[in-house]
Each structure stands twice: as C-alpha cells, then as structure tokens.
Motif scaffolding. Sequence first.
Motif, PDB file in Angstrom:
ATOM      1  N   LEU A 128      -3.413  -4.915  -9.058  1.00  0.00           N
ATOM      2  CA  LEU A 128      -3.580  -3.463  -9.123  1.00  0.00           C
ATOM      3  C   LEU A 128      -4.724  -2.999  -8.234  1.00  0.00           C
ATOM      4  N   LEU A 129      -5.819  -3.749  -8.241  1.00  0.00           N
ATOM      5  CA  LEU A 129      -6.958  -3.381  -7.398  1.00  0.00           C
ATOM      6  C   LEU A 129      -6.563  -3.458  -5.924  1.00  0.00           C
ATOM      7  N   LYS A 130      -5.822  -4.487  -5.554  1.00  0.00           N
ATOM      8  CA  LYS A 130      -5.386  -4.634  -4.167  1.00  0.00           C
ATOM      9  C   LYS A 130      -4.490  -3.473  -3.764  1.00  0.00           C
ATOM     10  N   ARG A 131      -3.561  -3.089  -4.642  1.00  0.00           N
ATOM     11  CA  ARG A 131      -2.676  -1.956  -4.355  1.00  0.00           C
ATOM     12  C   ARG A 131      -3.477  -0.666  -4.213  1.00  0.00           C
ATOM     13  N   ALA A 132      -4.449  -0.472  -5.116  1.00  0.00           N
ATOM     14  CA  ALA A 132      -5.259   0.746  -5.075  1.00  0.00           C
ATOM     15  C   ALA A 132      -6.072   0.816  -3.778  1.00  0.00           C
TER      16      ALA A 132
END
Length: 419
Positions: free
Chosen positions: A135-139
């Motif tokens: 999720l952090l990578k996508r954000a």
Amino acid sequence: MAHPVPAINRQAFIAALEEFISQEALQTGVLLVDLNNLTDINLQTGYAAGDAVIHACLARLQALSKMPNTFFRIGSHHFAFIVPRISNPSLMSLAIHKIKQQLGEPVAVGKDQVQPDVQVGLAFGPPEAANAYLLLKRAERSLIDSRRGKPYRFDVIDDQKESEDQTLLAKAFKKALFGNEFELYYQPKKNLKTGKVDRVEALLRWELKGRGFIAPDQVVLLAEQLGESYTLTKWVVGTAVRQMRQWLGQWNLGVAVNIQAGLVNDPNLTHLVQDALSIWGLDSEYLTLEITESAIIEDMHSGLENLMRLKQAGIALSIDDFGTGYSSLSYFKNIPASELKIDRCFVRDMLVNEQDKHIVKIIIDIAQLFGLQVVAEGVEDGETLQYLAELGCDYAQGYFIAKPLSVADFEIWIKHNAG
C-alpha cells in the motif's frame, strides 16, 4: 521558544497499518501528504520557518484525524493517514479535498506568509490483496503521478503477482541477513597527491540464486521496509572494519561506508560504529561514514547532534552525491563533515561540458575554502583524472582506476596497483 519538530516514525506507521489491514473486512486506505516545497522554505527562509510550517501543517492535519493511531509523520516533509473501512474508494477524493483545503492557507512566520505546496497520493486494497509495504508503494507511486498532473485512480489495481514477489524477496532478504549471505565489494580510491591507493569504498552486494545480483538500492529499500536498516548497517560496518583490520600492516587502507538516510538521527548509530571499531581493534582514523546530501539537509536538526557525536568520536564524515540536491553554503557552518564527494553526473562529461567543468571546479574551491577534502566519483578516463588532479581534487574513484571488486579480486588487484 520554538518547540522541537515531532519525530519521524515510519515504523510505527507500518505497524499500525498492518494492524488495521489484519482487523478490517473492508478495504484499508493510505493517504500520503507531501509538503513539496519544504526544502526550498528551509534554504530560502531559514530552518526556523521550515519548522514553523511543519508545526502548523501538523496541527491542521491532526485536526482531520478522527481516530487514534491513524496519522503519522513518516519523513522530513511526508505525512500519512490510515483510512480504515473503505466501502467506496472514490469517497477518498473527499478526504484529499479536505487535506488540500486545510493546508491551502498560508502559514504566518513572523511578519511573512509562507505558502505550503501540498501534494497527496492514495492507495487502498482489501485484506487478502494488501500489505503495508504494498500500500505504501502504491501511495508513493500515486504521489509521483499527482505531481505530474495525472488524475487519481479509484479502480482496484491487480498487483497480486507483485505482492507475492515482494513477499518472497522479503523472506530471502531475512535469510540472507541472518545467514551472512551478503558480500562487501571494495572500490579503490586513488590519492591524487601521492598517486597511491590508500582508501576504498565498501559497497554492498547480494547475489540471489536464480535472480542474480539484486540492485543495492533495492536491498536498502527492503531493509527499510522490513525495519532492518540498523541490523544491515551494523553488518556492513562490522564487516568493513574487520576487513580493514585484517589488511592492516600489509595495506593500511581507510574505508568509507554508506549510512542510510533514515539512520542519520538514530541515537544508537555512534554506539554501533564505536562497538565495531572496539571489537576489531581498528583506530577510528581508518573509517569514514558517507551520508547523502539530501539526508543532511532534510533532517538537519534531529541529525546534527548525532553527527557531532560521531565527529567527537574521531569518525570522519563525507557528504555523498554533493551538488545533486539543494546545495547551500549555509549548512557548512553546522555540518561536521571532513569530505565532499562530487557526484559522477558532473564528473563523467566534464571535459566536454563547460557547465559540468565549472561546477566541479566550484565544488573543489568551496571544499578547500572550508578545509574539506574532495573525492570525485565516476572517473572513466585518464584525461579526466589528470584534470581533476590539476584542479586540486584530493581523491578519485571510478572504472578507469578499478570497478568494485570482491575481496579476493581486490587483493590480487592491489598487489599490482597500490601505487
């Protein structure tokens, strides 16, 4: 009196996000908020103004956080919201609007008004197809797209394969870290005053069966995401110090070790370094820590005391990739560095690019003015090496001298090339 800026706590954010994902049946979302112009504010208006902007934006953002343990400062100018129980992802656009509205008003700094430049990135996913790092990578990817003016995506991204790959790589990393499967390669540094090689840079290498060598940047990112930056750095420093001690007497080499940006303000960093030197019986004069320019500038206040402690312990500090960030003479008054490294992007074409040539000369002149040594990276031909020596550069490294070498290959090389 100004209050201290709240600490960066990326790992607490990751832990909280994992907890929400594991507990929720619905989708969990992440909103990344970036104060895009904080570094400019620091350099143009002063660090007190930058701190005032951080405090004001924190207060405004915290007012939006309705649940405990959902809002974190995760970088020098990065903040993160956890948005649990998302039934309709498109409603996250309302949250983005509120954030931009809250931070849209200027911040009063003395008699001046400073306008924050705010960008937001988003990500979301159901429990069965999400983890904190994904999720952090996508954000972060969404934040980059937002800066480029691209619209937000509210459809479900199918990156299960990517998630599985990251999970396998994370397991392999843990095994390598605790199974001593990493290696250090050593790249020689030539002393341009004496013509001898009396220093090296230690560079991390990880060869994974079936995949070949994993890019060093990816290894560092994995360590950060898994909360193992300190452990990895401890291994690197200890291994490099041990190797220099083994070579002592035959080759009295100084070694430079890269320190991850997130550890610059870690209070245990000084102990880590001193313990390694003590265990292997190596004098501190043989060790240099390389810290990127961006890490120094962005975390000036929280990291400065740490850097001073290292200097007092006799550890030399080098500013890596100098010239690629927001270089400013102002921070030389405070940073206890003894060396600048000119980034290869300026060195590579300096003989055919007048701007690069002038930049290299200016950096060398600045370093001499402040009593610092200079190392030029990316030297790939003899003419460049000769010109750097004429400009008064102290050290050079690059493929013209030697590429990074394994211990065995380095020992063969230095027997014939020590000077």
